[in-house]
Scaffold this motif. Structure first.
Motif, PDB file in Angstrom:
ATOM      1  N   GLN A 120       7.544   8.531   3.134  1.00  0.00           N
ATOM      2  CA  GLN A 120       6.150   8.502   2.703  1.00  0.00           C
ATOM      3  C   GLN A 120       5.974   7.582   1.490  1.00  0.00           C
ATOM      4  O   GLN A 120       4.993   6.850   1.400  1.00  0.00           O
ATOM      5  N   LEU A 121       6.935   7.633   0.582  1.00  0.00           N
ATOM      6  CA  LEU A 121       6.880   6.777  -0.604  1.00  0.00           C
ATOM      7  C   LEU A 121       6.979   5.308  -0.206  1.00  0.00           C
ATOM      8  O   LEU A 121       6.201   4.469  -0.684  1.00  0.00           O
ATOM      9  N   CYS A 123       4.455   0.069   0.733  1.00  0.00           N
ATOM     10  CA  CYS A 123       4.143  -1.028   1.659  1.00  0.00           C
ATOM     11  C   CYS A 123       2.635  -1.204   1.803  1.00  0.00           C
ATOM     12  O   CYS A 123       2.130  -2.335   1.811  1.00  0.00           O
ATOM     13  N   ALA A 124       1.904  -0.114   1.908  1.00  0.00           N
ATOM     14  CA  ALA A 124       0.443  -0.191   2.023  1.00  0.00           C
ATOM     15  C   ALA A 124      -0.163  -0.795   0.759  1.00  0.00           C
ATOM     16  O   ALA A 124      -1.083  -1.620   0.830  1.00  0.00           O
ATOM     17  N   GLU A 177      -2.276  -4.240   0.550  1.00  0.00           N
ATOM     18  CA  GLU A 177      -3.613  -4.255  -0.054  1.00  0.00           C
ATOM     19  C   GLU A 177      -3.682  -5.281  -1.181  1.00  0.00           C
ATOM     20  O   GLU A 177      -4.651  -6.036  -1.296  1.00  0.00           O
ATOM     21  N   PHE A 178      -2.655  -5.326  -2.006  1.00  0.00           N
ATOM     22  CA  PHE A 178      -2.594  -6.296  -3.099  1.00  0.00           C
ATOM     23  C   PHE A 178      -2.589  -7.719  -2.554  1.00  0.00           C
ATOM     24  O   PHE A 178      -3.282  -8.600  -3.069  1.00  0.00           O
ATOM     25  N   GLY A 179      -1.848  -7.958  -1.485  1.00  0.00           N
ATOM     26  CA  GLY A 179      -1.828  -9.274  -0.839  1.00  0.00           C
ATOM     27  C   GLY A 179      -3.204  -9.664  -0.328  1.00  0.00           C
ATOM     28  O   GLY A 179      -3.617 -10.821  -0.454  1.00  0.00           O
ATOM     29  N   ASN A 180      -3.925  -8.715   0.232  1.00  0.00           N
ATOM     30  CA  ASN A 180      -5.280  -8.988   0.714  1.00  0.00           C
ATOM     31  C   ASN A 180      -6.211  -9.347  -0.433  1.00  0.00           C
ATOM     32  O   ASN A 180      -7.056 -10.240  -0.301  1.00  0.00           O
TER      33      ASN A 180
END
Length: 59
Positions: A6-7, A12-13, A17-20
């Motif tokens: 989960q961590l 990764c999520a 999101e940061f990349g987007n």
């Protein structure tokens, strides 16, 4: 073990999101750059019109 998965999924999520966010900011900056270049070209064209054929501004 499930906590680790989960961590990792959460990290990764967050990275995705940061990349987007970065991609969106780059795209917006590029559009601003294009608008500035277009405004500069327009200003140069206007100056050339005002100065007539003796204008030496090259772009």
């Amino acid at each position: 073990m499930e906590e680790n998965k989960q961590l990792v999924d959460s990290i990764c999520a967050s990275i995705e999101e940061f990349g987007n966010v970065i991609a969106n900011n780059v795209a917006a900056s590029h559009k601003d750059y294009e608008r500035m270049v277009a405004a500069l070209d327009s200003s140069i064209t206007e100056i050339k019109k005002r100065l007539g054929n003796n204008c030496c501004i090259n772009r």
